[in-house]
Design a protein around this motif. Sequence first.
Motif, PDB file in Angstrom:
ATOM      1  N   PHE A  26      -7.015  -8.618   0.177  1.00 21.17           N
ATOM      2  CA  PHE A  26      -7.120  -9.543  -0.939  1.00 21.17           C
ATOM      3  C   PHE A  26      -7.240  -8.725  -2.228  1.00 21.17           C
ATOM      4  O   PHE A  26      -6.799  -7.586  -2.278  1.00 21.17           O
ATOM      5  N   GLN A  28      -5.708  -9.532  -5.049  1.00 17.11           N
ATOM      6  CA  GLN A  28      -4.401  -9.649  -5.704  1.00 17.11           C
ATOM      7  C   GLN A  28      -3.501  -8.436  -5.424  1.00 17.11           C
ATOM      8  O   GLN A  28      -2.692  -8.034  -6.262  1.00 17.11           O
ATOM      9  N   LYS A  29      -3.632  -7.882  -4.218  1.00 17.79           N
ATOM     10  CA  LYS A  29      -2.793  -6.753  -3.820  1.00 17.79           C
ATOM     11  C   LYS A  29      -1.500  -7.283  -3.214  1.00 17.79           C
ATOM     12  O   LYS A  29      -1.514  -8.038  -2.254  1.00 17.79           O
TER      13      LYS A  29
END
Length: 304
Positions: A26, A28-29
């Motif tokens: 998680f 925003q990868k």
Amino acid sequence: MTFDLLVIGDANPDVVVGPVAQPILFGQKERLVPSGSLVLGGSASIMACGAARLGLRVAFAGRVGDDAAGEFVRTALAERGVDVSALVTDPSLPTPLTTILTSGDDRAILTSTGCLPAVTADDIPNSMVRSARHVHAGSFYLLPELAVGLARIFKEAKAAKATTSLDPNDDPAGKWDRMVLDPILRVTDYFLPNAAEALALTGHHSVVDAAGILARRGPLVVVKNGAEGALAHNGSKVITAPAVKVEAVDTVGAGDSFDAGWVAAVLNGMKPDRALAIAAACGSLSTRAAGGTAAQPTWEEATA
């Protein structure tokens, strides 16, 4: 009889992506994967397509939303030869959606249930139940309202001299409630869990012992066990069948294609040992392409 098979249960689009390296990140990868596809999903609908591919006259009963996803499902089923006249359009709730992340032989499944919890036994026309040689239900634990009335549907089917089968699939709540399941098993001819589901339902560590316990509740228990093949237990005797060796691309829906193979073989008069071998072949062959329906075999391919 109008239909060889009536399938009751879940139908939705699947977005299948992967293989995904674990763990899932998680923060925003963004991560790139080799492939992704939009395909027909839902255990029951994949089973229905597999049975139609094997030459059975198949009808589907369930519910989708009044949206683009619902139209996608309706069209995909019809294009594969499945009668969708009993597929209800829900005017207020959306079509379920599933995202499947694949990783080797494993997968993570994320489902938005949409209108699935609203499906009830009243959605299933009695006339269609009585017009089928066999009635199959899938995704038992995703359809709690339907589960309450499923025994009545199966009794109606058996009164019309039809046979019945049930695939429980996973229980997302992890409860594996047998108080609701057991009355249905008493009117089920073939219970079709996978190995993990059979173990969860009984609390046993042996697949054979778990199948035997479930068989003593009434049905012939047919257990899918991945690369190990499959077994059937009638409460006293066990038969087995190996998986067919193929170069697997995607195992999504393999168990549902297995179910289709079992039902088709039984309806074609095969004895349990032959039916089990055909079912195992159908499950194995379905893994040759992405998604649950793209590589489902014909009857000739399966029997060969």
